[in-house]
Design an enzyme around this catalytic site. Structure first.
Site, PDB file in Angstrom:
ATOM      1  N   ASP A 188      41.751  41.628  37.176  1.00  0.00           N
ATOM      2  CA  ASP A 188      41.453  41.934  35.702  1.00  0.00           C
ATOM      3  C   ASP A 188      42.577  41.291  34.835  1.00  0.00           C
ATOM      4  O   ASP A 188      43.599  41.088  34.929  1.00  0.00           O
ATOM      5  CB  ASP A 188      41.429  43.460  35.268  1.00  0.00           C
ATOM      6  CG  ASP A 188      40.664  43.789  34.307  1.00  0.00           C
ATOM      7  OD1 ASP A 188      40.042  42.680  33.501  1.00  0.00           O
ATOM      8  OD2 ASP A 188      40.956  44.931  33.786  1.00  0.00           O
ATOM      9  N   ASN A 207      28.681  42.074  35.110  1.00  0.00           N
ATOM     10  CA  ASN A 207      29.183  40.936  34.394  1.00  0.00           C
ATOM     11  C   ASN A 207      28.229  40.043  33.993  1.00  0.00           C
ATOM     12  O   ASN A 207      28.394  39.242  32.993  1.00  0.00           O
ATOM     13  CB  ASN A 207      29.979  39.963  35.433  1.00  0.00           C
ATOM     14  CG  ASN A 207      31.473  40.580  35.699  1.00  0.00           C
ATOM     15  OD1 ASN A 207      32.158  40.445  36.750  1.00  0.00           O
ATOM     16  ND2 ASN A 207      32.028  41.523  34.792  1.00  0.00           N
TER      17      ASN A 207
END
Ligand code: FPP
Length: 233
Positions: free
Chosen positions: A13, A61
Site C-alpha cells: 500500500d 481496485n
C-alpha cells in the site's frame, strides 16, 4: 537468513500517496512499486521464504479512475519484460490467485506466459493476487464444495480442512506473517480465511520506499512473536 517463515503475504500500500507527496502522478508510485516488487521478491528468496503472496490488484481496485486502472493493467508486462530472466535464474515460480478473466487479453497473456515459463522452477513461489477478493474466494470455494457434493466426488462432511481444499491457496503452506505498508491497519479483503492465525505487522513506510533492511526487520518482528493458535502453550 531468517529461519522458518514459510509463507509471507504483503499488502503493498501507499504507492499513490508516496507519489503525491513528491508532486507526481499516482502512476509514478505504481511504476516504483513494480521495481520494489522485484527488490523485495529477491530479498524474500534470499531469506528462504517458500511462498510470497503479493496483493497486486483487488476486486475493489476496478473502482479507480479508468486511466489508473489501465496503468495497473500494464504492470505485469512492465515487470515480466524486465525480470522474467532473473526470476528464471533464481528458480522462482510465478503463480496467481484471483479471477484473471476480466483482464485485457495482453495482461492475461503476459501472466499466463510467466506462469508457464516458470512452471518447472522449484524454488520460491511468487504469487500475485490479481483481481482477488477474500470474500469472493470463500463464496467460490463454498460453491465448488457444493458442486463436488452434488456430483458425488466429495463424500466427506464439511470441515475446515476439507473446505481449505477448495480455496485458491490450497497448495500453499499457512500464511505465517502478513505485512501491510503505509500506515493503514486493516486487511482490505485480503486472504480473509488464511490470515486467521497469521501475525500481522504494519509499517508507516510506503511500499515504494520499503528497504530490504526494513523488510528483514519486519520478518524478524513476525518471527519473534509467540504464536499460540488460541491455546496456552
Ligand atoms: C495500493 O497502493 C497498491 C496497488 C493498488 C497496486 C499495487 C501494485 C504494485 C505495487 C505492483 C504490482 C506488480 C505487478 C508485477 C503486478 P495505492 O496506490 O492505492 O496507495 P494509496 O493508498 O497511497 O493510494
Amino acid at each position: 537468513m531468517t529461519p522458518s517463515l514459510n509463507h509471507v503475504a504483503i499488502i503493498m500500500d501507499g504507492n499513490g500517496r508516496w507519489a503525491k507527496k513528491q508532486n507526481q502522478e499516482r502512476t509514478f508510485g505504481h511504476f516504483h512499486g513494480v521495481e520494489k516488487v522485484r527488490e523485495i521478491s529477491m530479498a524474500a528468496n534470499d531469506e528462504g521464504i517458500k511462498v510470497l503472496t503479493l496483493y497486486a490488484f483487488s476486486t475493489e481496485n476496478w473502482k479507480r479512475p479508468l486511466q489508473e486502472v489501465e496503468y495497473l493493467m500494464q504492470l505485469p508486462a512492465m515487470f515480466f519484460s524486465k525480470y522474467l530472466k532473473e526470476l528464471m535464474e533464481k528458480n522462482i515460480r510465478i503463480e496467481t490467485i484471483g479471477d484473471l478473466a476480466p483482464f485485457p487479453d495482453n495482461t492475461k497473456k503476459v501472466l499466463m506466459n510467466a506462469i508457464e515459463e516458470t512452471s518447472h522452477n522449484t524454488g520460491m513461489i511468487l504469487v500475485f493476487a490479481m483481481n482477488y477478493g477474500g470474500r469472493t474466494e470463500i463464496v467460490e470455494a463454498a460453491k465448488k464444495y457444493q458442486s463436488a457434493v452434488m456430483n458425488g466426488s466429495m463424500k466427506d462432511p464439511l470441515t475446515e480442512i476439507n473446505f481449505e481444499q477448495f480455496l485458491m491457496t490450497k497448495d500453499y503452506p499457512p500464511v505465517d506473517l502478513c505485512i501491510r505498508t503505509s500506515g493503514e491497519q486493516r486487511l482490505s479483503n485480503f486472504l480473509l480465511w488464511q490470515l486467521a492465525y497469521s501475525e500481522l505487522v504494519f509499517t508507516m513506510t510506503a511500499w515504494p520506499e520499503l528497504s530490504v533492511e526494513e523488510f528483514r526487520d519486519l520478518l524478524k518482528v513476525g518471527l519473534s512473536r509467540e504464536r499460540r493458535f488460541g491455546g496456552l502453550v
